[in-house]
Design a protein around this motif. Structure first.
Motif, PDB file in Angstrom:
ATOM      1  N   LYS A 254       0.984  -1.031  -0.130  1.00  0.00           N
ATOM      2  CA  LYS A 254      -0.025   0.052  -0.085  1.00  0.00           C
ATOM      3  C   LYS A 254       0.842   1.342  -0.060  1.00  0.00           C
ATOM      4  O   LYS A 254       2.100   1.150   0.410  1.00  0.00           O
ATOM      5  CB  LYS A 254      -0.955   0.205   1.112  1.00  0.00           C
ATOM      6  CG  LYS A 254      -0.093   0.117   2.567  1.00  0.00           C
ATOM      7  CD  LYS A 254      -1.245  -0.008   3.596  1.00  0.00           C
ATOM      8  CE  LYS A 254      -0.302  -0.084   5.050  1.00  0.00           C
ATOM      9  NZ  LYS A 254      -1.473  -0.104   5.915  1.00  0.00           N
ATOM     10  N   ALA A 255       0.292   2.203  -0.116  1.00  0.00           N
ATOM     11  CA  ALA A 255       1.000   3.568  -0.268  1.00  0.00           C
ATOM     12  C   ALA A 255      -0.102   4.504   0.364  1.00  0.00           C
ATOM     13  O   ALA A 255      -1.211   4.439   0.144  1.00  0.00           O
ATOM     14  CB  ALA A 255       1.307   4.060  -1.681  1.00  0.00           C
ATOM     15  N   PHE A 256       0.467   5.429   1.462  1.00  0.00           N
ATOM     16  CA  PHE A 256      -0.430   6.508   2.083  1.00  0.00           C
ATOM     17  C   PHE A 256       0.431   7.624   2.133  1.00  0.00           C
ATOM     18  O   PHE A 256       1.818   7.614   2.510  1.00  0.00           O
ATOM     19  CB  PHE A 256      -1.157   5.982   3.317  1.00  0.00           C
ATOM     20  CG  PHE A 256       0.125   5.281   4.386  1.00  0.00           C
ATOM     21  CD1 PHE A 256       0.373   6.329   5.345  1.00  0.00           C
ATOM     22  CD2 PHE A 256       0.490   3.949   4.531  1.00  0.00           C
ATOM     23  CE1 PHE A 256       1.356   5.755   6.396  1.00  0.00           C
ATOM     24  CE2 PHE A 256       1.283   3.572   5.315  1.00  0.00           C
ATOM     25  CZ  PHE A 256       1.869   4.363   6.501  1.00  0.00           C
ATOM     26  N   PHE A 257      -0.385   8.841   2.544  1.00  0.00           N
ATOM     27  CA  PHE A 257       0.269   9.842   2.872  1.00  0.00           C
ATOM     28  C   PHE A 257       0.252  10.153   4.530  1.00  0.00           C
ATOM     29  O   PHE A 257      -0.587   9.669   5.087  1.00  0.00           O
ATOM     30  CB  PHE A 257      -0.266  11.044   2.193  1.00  0.00           C
ATOM     31  CG  PHE A 257      -0.081  10.836   0.740  1.00  0.00           C
ATOM     32  CD1 PHE A 257       1.049  11.504  -0.159  1.00  0.00           C
ATOM     33  CD2 PHE A 257      -1.152  10.206  -0.260  1.00  0.00           C
ATOM     34  CE1 PHE A 257       1.076  11.208  -1.589  1.00  0.00           C
ATOM     35  CE2 PHE A 257      -0.983  10.152  -1.346  1.00  0.00           C
ATOM     36  CZ  PHE A 257      -0.016  10.540  -2.081  1.00  0.00           C
ATOM     37  N   GLY A 258       1.355  10.761   4.918  1.00  0.00           N
ATOM     38  CA  GLY A 258       1.591  11.146   6.305  1.00  0.00           C
ATOM     39  C   GLY A 258       2.446  12.386   6.819  1.00  0.00           C
ATOM     40  O   GLY A 258       2.744  13.041   5.651  1.00  0.00           O
ATOM     41  N   LYS A 259       2.824  12.603   7.917  1.00  0.00           N
ATOM     42  CA  LYS A 259       3.530  13.718   8.419  1.00  0.00           C
ATOM     43  C   LYS A 259       4.109  13.422   9.531  1.00  0.00           C
ATOM     44  O   LYS A 259       3.870  12.542  10.132  1.00  0.00           O
ATOM     45  CB  LYS A 259       2.523  14.944   8.725  1.00  0.00           C
ATOM     46  CG  LYS A 259       3.251  16.273   9.010  1.00  0.00           C
ATOM     47  CD  LYS A 259       2.339  17.286   9.114  1.00  0.00           C
ATOM     48  CE  LYS A 259       2.818  18.575   9.327  1.00  0.00           C
ATOM     49  NZ  LYS A 259       3.460  19.098   8.033  1.00  0.00           N
ATOM     50  N   SER A 260       5.613  13.723   9.386  1.00  0.00           N
ATOM     51  CA  SER A 260       6.663  13.489  10.507  1.00  0.00           C
ATOM     52  C   SER A 260       7.331  14.701  10.883  1.00  0.00           C
ATOM     53  O   SER A 260       8.012  15.372   9.917  1.00  0.00           O
ATOM     54  CB  SER A 260       7.509  12.242   9.951  1.00  0.00           C
ATOM     55  OG  SER A 260       8.708  12.206  10.902  1.00  0.00           O
ATOM     56  N   GLY A 261       7.045  15.408  12.029  1.00  0.00           N
ATOM     57  CA  GLY A 261       7.514  16.697  12.243  1.00  0.00           C
ATOM     58  C   GLY A 261       7.044  17.810  11.299  1.00  0.00           C
ATOM     59  O   GLY A 261       5.794  17.750  10.926  1.00  0.00           O
ATOM     60  N   SER A 262       8.006  18.400  10.655  1.00  0.00           N
ATOM     61  CA  SER A 262       7.444  19.489   9.667  1.00  0.00           C
ATOM     62  C   SER A 262       7.396  18.749   7.958  1.00  0.00           C
ATOM     63  O   SER A 262       7.294  19.221   7.261  1.00  0.00           O
ATOM     64  CB  SER A 262       8.382  20.597   9.641  1.00  0.00           C
ATOM     65  OG  SER A 262       9.917  20.001   9.167  1.00  0.00           O
ATOM     66  N   ASP A 263       7.834  17.191   7.921  1.00  0.00           N
ATOM     67  CA  ASP A 263       7.782  16.718   6.686  1.00  0.00           C
ATOM     68  C   ASP A 263       6.663  16.044   6.394  1.00  0.00           C
ATOM     69  O   ASP A 263       6.096  14.880   7.062  1.00  0.00           O
ATOM     70  CB  ASP A 263       9.034  15.445   6.662  1.00  0.00           C
ATOM     71  CG  ASP A 263      10.385  16.310   6.567  1.00  0.00           C
ATOM     72  OD1 ASP A 263      10.629  17.277   6.024  1.00  0.00           O
ATOM     73  OD2 ASP A 263      11.097  16.172   7.716  1.00  0.00           O
ATOM     74  N   ASN A 264       5.974  16.275   5.311  1.00  0.00           N
ATOM     75  CA  ASN A 264       4.861  15.634   4.766  1.00  0.00           C
ATOM     76  C   ASN A 264       5.552  14.636   3.839  1.00  0.00           C
ATOM     77  O   ASN A 264       6.793  14.738   3.269  1.00  0.00           O
ATOM     78  CB  ASN A 264       4.069  16.286   3.742  1.00  0.00           C
ATOM     79  CG  ASN A 264       3.420  17.750   4.420  1.00  0.00           C
ATOM     80  OD1 ASN A 264       2.757  17.323   5.424  1.00  0.00           O
ATOM     81  ND2 ASN A 264       3.372  18.724   3.886  1.00  0.00           N
ATOM     82  N   PHE A 265       5.052  13.320   3.886  1.00  0.00           N
ATOM     83  CA  PHE A 265       5.715  12.237   3.108  1.00  0.00           C
ATOM     84  C   PHE A 265       4.524  11.256   2.287  1.00  0.00           C
ATOM     85  O   PHE A 265       3.418  11.191   3.014  1.00  0.00           O
ATOM     86  CB  PHE A 265       6.585  11.373   3.932  1.00  0.00           C
ATOM     87  CG  PHE A 265       6.051  10.717   5.264  1.00  0.00           C
ATOM     88  CD1 PHE A 265       5.689   9.339   4.863  1.00  0.00           C
ATOM     89  CD2 PHE A 265       5.913  11.265   6.459  1.00  0.00           C
ATOM     90  CE1 PHE A 265       4.889   8.683   5.873  1.00  0.00           C
ATOM     91  CE2 PHE A 265       5.259  10.803   7.427  1.00  0.00           C
ATOM     92  CZ  PHE A 265       4.911   9.458   7.168  1.00  0.00           C
ATOM     93  N   VAL A 266       5.251  10.564   1.641  1.00  0.00           N
ATOM     94  CA  VAL A 266       4.337   9.393   1.050  1.00  0.00           C
ATOM     95  C   VAL A 266       4.936   8.217   1.468  1.00  0.00           C
ATOM     96  O   VAL A 266       6.381   7.949   1.509  1.00  0.00           O
ATOM     97  CB  VAL A 266       4.213   9.277  -0.542  1.00  0.00           C
ATOM     98  CG1 VAL A 266       5.417   9.288  -0.987  1.00  0.00           C
ATOM     99  CG2 VAL A 266       3.321   8.122  -0.861  1.00  0.00           C
ATOM    100  N   ARG A 267       4.331   6.996   2.042  1.00  0.00           N
ATOM    101  CA  ARG A 267       5.001   5.662   2.479  1.00  0.00           C
ATOM    102  C   ARG A 267       4.507   4.617   1.523  1.00  0.00           C
ATOM    103  O   ARG A 267       3.502   4.632   1.161  1.00  0.00           O
ATOM    104  CB  ARG A 267       4.911   5.372   3.825  1.00  0.00           C
ATOM    105  CG  ARG A 267       5.192   3.997   4.213  1.00  0.00           C
ATOM    106  CD  ARG A 267       4.904   3.963   5.613  1.00  0.00           C
ATOM    107  NE  ARG A 267       5.862   4.727   6.514  1.00  0.00           N
ATOM    108  CZ  ARG A 267       5.863   5.128   7.817  1.00  0.00           C
ATOM    109  NH1 ARG A 267       4.681   4.606   8.562  1.00  0.00           N
ATOM    110  NH2 ARG A 267       6.480   5.800   8.196  1.00  0.00           N
ATOM    111  N   LEU A 268       5.657   4.069   1.133  1.00  0.00           N
ATOM    112  CA  LEU A 268       5.294   2.830   0.155  1.00  0.00           C
ATOM    113  C   LEU A 268       5.808   1.698   1.236  1.00  0.00           C
ATOM    114  O   LEU A 268       6.937   1.592   1.551  1.00  0.00           O
ATOM    115  CB  LEU A 268       6.131   2.842  -1.133  1.00  0.00           C
ATOM    116  CG  LEU A 268       6.195   1.560  -2.048  1.00  0.00           C
ATOM    117  CD1 LEU A 268       4.918   1.306  -2.502  1.00  0.00           C
ATOM    118  CD2 LEU A 268       7.271   1.908  -3.219  1.00  0.00           C
TER     119      LEU A 268
END
Length: 190
Positions: free
Chosen positions: A58-72
């Motif tokens: 799966k792939a989903f979008f998240g946030k870690s501190g000030s970083d938005n990201f996509v996780r694969l």
């Protein structure tokens, strides 16, 4: 017009041209993707299931501190002629000819991952250019020059022409493993 005025006007024109060129150069270093949740996302997730493979993820979008990201993340399996999970972004317009490579801000489980690039000459689904990179548990920036990408077929050009790029993929590929990679920024460099 006096000689002094002519020099002044000429100097102003040179300064304006120089400032314009600097602004263009700065604009080219603007990130292509920052995974901002308020902007539309043109990323597609798919697996080798499109060709009969059994990889899952799966792939989903998240946030870690000030970083938005996509996780694969998922399980890559080479069973049944498979072996990949991927997120891909199709470009709405082509890049400039003078782009030399791609820069990614990534973190992951320490494994090797790939950037797949498809161009106007990659007509068949299994044609692409690829380059690998390693991840670590902390964010790091990876720069990959287009000259290091390898064509998947001898029918393709040996090197990528940046103005022909039509899509970019982040891929877990080629071997049985558990994949987990976050990407928070993608840029192109000259």
């Amino acid at each position: 017009m006096s000689r002094r005025n002519k020099y002044f006007i000429c100097a102003c024109r040179v300064l304006i041209i120089a400032l314009f060129e600097v602004s263009i150069g700065m604009a080219s270093e603007k990130p292509f993707e920052t995974f901002d949740p308020n902007k539309s996302r043109n990323w597609s997730f798919f697996t080798d299931g499109v060709m009969g493979g059994v990889s899952s993820g799966k792939a989903f979008f998240g946030k870690s501190g000030s970083d938005n990201f996509v996780r694969l993340e998922g399980r890559v399996s080479t069973a049944n002629n498979g072996g990949f999970i991927q997120i891909r972004h199709s470009l709405a317009k082509y890049l400039d000819n003078d782009i030399k490579g791609i820069s990614l801000k990534v973190r992951g489980n320490g494994d090797e991952y790939f950037v797949f690039i498809r161009t106007t000459s990659t007509l068949l689904p299994w044609q692409f250019y690829n380059a690998s990179f390693k991840t670590s548990k902390n964010w790091k920036v990876v720069e990959i020059n287009f000259k290091t990408f390898q064509p998947s077929s001898s029918f393709l050009r040996k090197t990528i022409k940046s103005s022909s790029i039509k899509s970019i993929g982040i891929v877990a590929y080629g071997r049985d493993h558990k994949a987990k990679i976050d990407v928070s920024e993608i840029s192109f460099f000259k």
